[in-house]
Enzyme design. Structure first.
Site, PDB file in Angstrom:
ATOM      1  N   ASN A  20       0.836  -1.217   0.000  1.00  0.00           N
ATOM      2  CA  ASN A  20       0.000   0.000   0.000  1.00  0.00           C
ATOM      3  C   ASN A  20       0.862   1.255   0.000  1.00  0.00           C
ATOM      4  OD1 ASN A  20      -3.063  -0.508   0.216  1.00  0.00           O
ATOM      5  ND2 ASN A  20      -2.155  -2.081   1.534  1.00  0.00           N
ATOM      6  N   ASN A 113      -6.707   4.618   8.309  1.00  0.00           N
ATOM      7  CA  ASN A 113      -6.247   3.228   8.202  1.00  0.00           C
ATOM      8  C   ASN A 113      -6.951   2.561   7.028  1.00  0.00           C
ATOM      9  OD1 ASN A 113      -5.040   0.712   9.097  1.00  0.00           O
ATOM     10  ND2 ASN A 113      -7.031   0.148   9.964  1.00  0.00           N
ATOM     11  N   HIS A 115      -8.269  -1.207   5.806  1.00  0.00           N
ATOM     12  CA  HIS A 115      -8.552  -2.538   6.366  1.00  0.00           C
ATOM     13  C   HIS A 115      -9.272  -3.382   5.316  1.00  0.00           C
ATOM     14  CE1 HIS A 115      -9.256  -5.545   9.415  1.00  0.00           C
ATOM     15  NE2 HIS A 115     -10.499  -5.634   8.982  1.00  0.00           N
TER      16      HIS A 115
HETATM   17  C1  GRF Z   1      -3.391  -4.714   3.934  1.00  0.00           C
HETATM   18  O1  GRF Z   1      -4.246  -5.769   3.603  1.00  0.00           O
HETATM   19  C2  GRF Z   1      -4.092  -3.721   4.821  1.00  0.00           C
HETATM   20  O2  GRF Z   1      -5.441  -3.601   4.533  1.00  0.00           O
HETATM   21  C3  GRF Z   1      -3.916  -4.337   6.189  1.00  0.00           C
HETATM   22  O3  GRF Z   1      -2.609  -4.863   6.166  1.00  0.00           O
HETATM   23  C4  GRF Z   1      -2.253  -5.194   4.829  1.00  0.00           C
HETATM   24  C5  GRF Z   1      -0.963  -4.491   4.528  1.00  0.00           C
HETATM   25  O4  GRF Z   1      -0.396  -4.873   3.299  1.00  0.00           O
HETATM   26  N1  GRF Z   1      -4.158  -3.360   7.218  1.00  0.00           N
HETATM   27  P1  GRF Z   1       0.875  -4.107   2.756  1.00  0.00           P
HETATM   28  O5  GRF Z   1       1.952  -4.139   3.847  1.00  0.00           O
HETATM   29  O6  GRF Z   1       0.483  -2.698   2.405  1.00  0.00           O
HETATM   30  O7  GRF Z   1       1.327  -4.867   1.549  1.00  0.00           O
END
Ligand code: GRF
Length: 203
Positions: A20, A113, A115
């Site tokens: 992300n 955040n 999720h």
């Molecule tokens: C994502 O699925 C987010 O929604 C959750 O943790 C995961 C993080 O993935 N909170 P990344 O580290 O961004 O690849």
């Protein structure tokens, strides 16, 4: 014409893979409207920190052990650092620590955040697996303001992702995870861009 005089300054907190974070770097960072001014983590050596370093973004690690296991003290040091960056917004992108009430109050309505479920359904760990195991037809992604509870606080945006099942009712978990992550990588940068543009009334 309304000119966006200054970029929205954001700090991203991440604990793991950082996909992300990468989406925010690729879609927004340096584009004029949004600038990532720091990436913080509780996990030294995690991939997210490497991605930040590759993009030339300042990083800081706040391991709880370094503060004698004192979460409040760790979060206070992290909050002090965030303030030195001049951040307008803190983005939790796979940050796997619960923030202390002091931190949340200090940045009230300035922490968001991402999720992988349609909150309030399936908060906590393994949200995608939880949705499949519960027999849900649909899950999705939520972007929300952070309060003192886990995966809780006012919802900003949500997007649904259908859970496809075979005749026996089984779902392909890997494929579902990929589709959910793709939605995260679109919805999180989009939400931050909207905040930067003043279209969500925050920032
Ligand atoms: C994502 O699925 C987010 O929604 C959750 O943790 C995961 C993080 O993935 N909170 P990344 O580290 O961004 O690849």
């Amino acid at each position: 014409m309304v000119v966006n005089a200054a970029a929205l300054r954001i700090v991203v907190l991440a604990s793991g893979e950082g996909s992300n974070l990468q989406a925010i770097i690729d879609r927004l960072h340096g584009g004029g409207a949004v600038e990532i001014v720091g990436v913080g983590s509780d996990k030294p050596g995690c991939r997210a920190l490497g991605r930040a370093a590759d993009a030339g973004i300042a990083t800081r690690v706040f391991e709880r052990e370094r503060f004698g296991g004192d979460r409040e003290a760790r979060d206070e040091a992290m909050a002090d650092w965030i303030e030195t960056t001049g951040a307008d917004l803190v983005v939790l992108a796979g940050y796997m620590q619960l923030l202390s009430p002091g931190f949340v109050q200090r940045f009230a309505r300035r922490v968001i955040n991402v999720h992988p479920s349609l909150l309030p359904a399936f908060p906590g760990l393994q949200a995608i697996e939880q949705a499949v195991a519960a027999g849900a037809d649909t899950t999705g992604v939520t972007i929300h303001f952070v309060d003192e509870q886990v995966d809780h606080g006012p919802v900003i945006q949500q997007r649904e992702v259908p859970i496809e099942r075979d005749a026996d009712g089984n779902a392909d978990l890997d494929a579902l995870e990929q589709r959910i992550h793709a939605v995260e990588h679109d919805l999180l940068p989009q939400t931050i861009a909207q905040i930067a543009a003043g279209r969500l009334g925050v920032g």
